[in-house]
Scaffold this active site. Structure first.
Site, PDB file in Angstrom:
ATOM      1  NE  ARG A  87       1.222   0.004   2.403  1.00 45.10           N
ATOM      2  CZ  ARG A  87       1.509  -1.294   2.160  1.00 45.10           C
ATOM      3  NH1 ARG A  87       2.807  -1.483   1.775  1.00 45.10           N
ATOM      4  NH2 ARG A  87       0.399  -2.234   2.324  1.00 45.10           N
ATOM      5  CG  ASP A 144      -1.590  -0.299   4.705  1.00 39.42           C
ATOM      6  OD1 ASP A 144      -1.957   0.556   3.925  1.00 39.42           O
ATOM      7  OD2 ASP A 144      -1.285  -1.426   4.339  1.00 39.42           O
ATOM      8  CG  HIS A 200      -5.247  -3.386  -3.133  1.00 40.72           C
ATOM      9  ND1 HIS A 200      -4.627  -1.951  -3.202  1.00 40.72           N
ATOM     10  CD2 HIS A 200      -3.929  -3.928  -3.265  1.00 40.72           C
ATOM     11  CE1 HIS A 200      -3.230  -1.871  -3.288  1.00 40.72           C
ATOM     12  NE2 HIS A 200      -2.994  -3.161  -3.280  1.00 40.72           N
ATOM     13  CG  LEU A 201      -7.896  -7.567  -7.135  1.00 40.60           C
ATOM     14  CD1 LEU A 201      -8.469  -8.249  -8.277  1.00 40.60           C
ATOM     15  CD2 LEU A 201      -8.083  -8.621  -5.815  1.00 40.60           C
ATOM     16  N   GLY A 202      -3.132  -6.884  -6.167  1.00 38.49           N
ATOM     17  CA  GLY A 202      -1.859  -6.692  -6.667  1.00 38.49           C
ATOM     18  C   GLY A 202      -0.993  -7.913  -5.850  1.00 38.49           C
ATOM     19  CB  ILE A 323      -3.785  -7.783 -10.415  1.00 42.15           C
ATOM     20  CG1 ILE A 323      -2.521  -8.405 -10.146  1.00 42.15           C
ATOM     21  CG2 ILE A 323      -4.656  -8.841 -11.220  1.00 42.15           C
ATOM     22  CD1 ILE A 323      -2.375  -9.741  -9.205  1.00 42.15           C
ATOM     23  CD  GLU A 325      -4.013   0.415 -10.694  1.00 45.79           C
ATOM     24  OE1 GLU A 325      -2.553   0.732 -11.088  1.00 45.79           O
ATOM     25  OE2 GLU A 325      -4.195   0.526  -9.445  1.00 45.79           O
TER      26      GLU A 325
END
Length: 390
Positions: A87, A144, A200-202, A323, A325
């Site tokens: 990545r 990405d 997208h929450l991480g 987060i 998930e």
């Protein structure tokens, strides 16, 4: 090249993630991260194994991959990798496409280190380790940013003279691999909605507007620092405020960059970058933790509004990332502030399914669809590498 063995590498500043695929089938995942003063390696297969390893730093993690996979029979001794997918998170037009690792690629990624040292240094270290450990195996840099490559022109520019954009100072956007993996999964369930907003929450976080399967805007910009408040990143900040921070702390440019990327965000606001810790501290009466959580959720809600405008409306909202998930309280707080967009959470579904490991609907019948879709970045990288191997 169906059935090819492909290793996926996803280097971060505080962790290293690997996955082994046979074609589209996941054989196993490895996750190295610091826990106190020890690097813990977790192997995920049909069973979960915790292996404590003692290595000097994460840059040496790649040297342990083969031994661990062999020891747990995820990879047989006679089997050979067909390729490695890495990545790539780096600014520049060159990195809007996937590339096989060549001398030209190395020259571009080394040059990118000068303008984005925090995000590229780990990648360069990983390349060195992978080439040493897997000599002769082709390595592919998977962008990405590629998913955002066809954004409209107005979504690329800062309020600067066009000459700066021509020199590569523009809003590239990231988390494209994650968003692409979400779309891949949704397409297997039903036709894609016309106007999607994907959160997208991480530890890193972003919101992306998708129209007819294509990115039209996203919150991250030249680097992953722009946009939402994140685990350790400040998110968007007034340049004058950033300069005031530098002056107050007598920072160099490099120190300021590191501070905004690694010592800010939830960590700076609440004392921890871990949502679970902050929720626990909040429950015990911590006003600092409560502030961090409210700022975090509010930054996402504002960004959703921006992306709804960018998409020209909202037909469905998608939540992905760790987060999204795993944290029912954050999902509830986030969606409670989005009812003006016709979004209504099914509280029972949300609380019953604390963790989602497959796509699921989270909304009420009167609501626009809200889906939780686990990100599958490794699978998306494997798909693209396999295509390049053909």
């Amino acid at each position: 090249m169906a059935g090819a063995l492909v290793l996926i590498a996803n280097p971060g500043s505080a962790s290293r993630k690997y996955a082994l695929f046979e074609g589209a089938t996941l054989r196993g995942e490895l996750h190295f991260e610091w826990v106190n003063d020890t690097i813990i390696c977790t192997l995920h297969t049909k069973k979960v194994h915790d292996v404590v390893v003692h290595i000097r730093d994460l840059a040496h993690a790649a040297h342990l991959i083969t031994d661990i996979l062999h020891a747990h029979r995820v990879l047989q001794h006679h089997e050979q990798l067909a390729g490695i997918g890495l990545r790539i998170v780096a600014p520049g037009d060159y990195f809007l496409r996937d590339h096989k690792l060549t001398d030209d690629f190395l020259a571009h990624i080394t040059e990118a280190k000068n303008t984005a040292p925090l995000h590229v240094t780990a990648t360069l270290a990983e390349i060195t380790a992978l080439r040493d450990q897997f000599a002769g195996v082709p390595i592919f840099g998977v962008s990405d940013s590629a998913f955002h490559a066809d954004k409209p022109a107005h979504a690329w520019h800062y309020g600067l003279s066009p000459e700066f954009a021509e020199a590569g100072i523009k809003r590239f956007g990231y988390h494209g691999i994650s968003v692409a993996s979400v779309l891949q999964q949704l397409q297997h369930v039903a036709p894609l909605p016309h106007r999607l907003v994907v959160c997208h929450l991480g530890s890193g976080a972003s919101v992306t507007a998708v129209v007819n399967g294509h990115s039209v805007d996203t919150t991250m910009g030249y680097s992953p620092l722009e946009g939402l408040v994140m685990g350790t990143r400040s998110g968007s900040i007034d340049v004058a405020a950033a300069l005031a921070v530098r002056q107050r702390n007598d920072f160099s440019d490099t120190q300021l960059d590191a501070f905004l990327n690694t010592k800010s965000g939830l960590l700076g606001l609440g004392g921890s970058a871990d949502i679970r810790d902050l929720l626990a501290h909040e429950a015990n009466g911590s006003k600092q933790a409560a502030l961090a959580l409210s700022v975090f959720v509010y930054s996402i809600q504002k960004a959703v509004g921006q992306m709804v405008a960018a998409a020209g409306g909202l037909d469905a909202l998608v939540l992905t990332g760790t987060i999204s998930e795993r944290s029912a309280p954050i999902r509830e707080r986030l969606l409670a502030g989005l009812e003006c967009f016709g979004v209504h959470i099914n509280a029972e579904l949300n609380s019953t399914h604390a963790t989602f490991d497959q796509p699921a609907l989270l909304s009420r019948r009167i609501s626009r669809p809200v889906c939780v879709v686990p990100t599958q970045e490794a699978a998306e990288i494997a798909r693209r590498v396999t295509a390049m191997l053909r």
